[in-house]
Design a protein around this motif. Structure first.
Motif, mmCIF file in Angstrom:
data_model
loop_
_atom_site.group_PDB
_atom_site.id
_atom_site.type_symbol
_atom_site.label_atom_id
_atom_site.label_comp_id
_atom_site.label_asym_id
_atom_site.label_seq_id
_atom_site.Cartn_x
_atom_site.Cartn_y
_atom_site.Cartn_z
ATOM 1 N N ARG A 71 5.613 10.379 -0.676
ATOM 2 C CA ARG A 71 4.412 9.846 -1.345
ATOM 3 C C ARG A 71 4.308 8.336 -1.174
ATOM 4 O O ARG A 71 3.225 7.804 -0.975
ATOM 5 N N SER A 72 5.428 7.650 -1.198
ATOM 6 C CA SER A 72 5.399 6.194 -1.032
ATOM 7 C C SER A 72 5.189 5.802 0.435
ATOM 8 O O SER A 72 4.768 4.685 0.720
ATOM 9 N N GLU A 73 5.478 6.702 1.374
ATOM 10 C CA GLU A 73 5.332 6.426 2.803
ATOM 11 C C GLU A 73 3.985 6.904 3.351
ATOM 12 O O GLU A 73 3.552 6.454 4.408
#
Length: 127
Positions: A71-73
């Motif tokens: 999700r952060s990438e």
């Protein structure tokens, strides 16, 4: 990038864009490698369409799998993919297939867009 800069300075604007597009081919390889996609072994698979396709599939697959940390990438990779796909037809293909010539402003716009893409990628990747 140095050759692109020299061509721009010498008012060889189409040549400048040609060199910028070559620099983005390095980006394709680095982006693929960062997603665990091997370099194509066949010459026929070494084109932007065939290299971008597995990048998109991998981004989508990781999204569906909801992998830890993805999700952060996700935004990073989706943005990189979108910039590369956006450059493919109007800039890369038009330049390599000799269908367009660039003036100073056109080359400068593509230079700036290439810089933005490289800056984006440099946040997380390195060659």
């Amino acid at each position: 990038l140095i050759e692109a800069s020299k061509c721009f300075a010498l008012e060889r604007h189409t040549a400048c864009v040609f060199h910028l597009m070559r620099s983005l081919e390095v980006v394709l390889r680095v982006l693929s490698q960062s997603l665990g996609i091997p370099d194509p072994t066949k010459d026929s698979d070494r084109n932007w369409h065939r290299m971008l396709e597995p990048i998109k599939k991998e981004i989508d697959a990781r999204g569906r799998a909801d992998l830890p940390g993805w999700r952060s990438e996700k935004h990073f990779y989706e943005s990189a993919y979108a910039m590369m796909e956006g450059a493919r037809n109007p800039w890369r293909n038009a330049t390599m297939h000799v269908t367009i010539n660039y003036d100073e402003q056109g080359a400068l716009d593509i230079f700036n867009a290439t810089e933005a893409l490289l800056r984006h990628l440099a946040m997380k990747l390195s060659e």
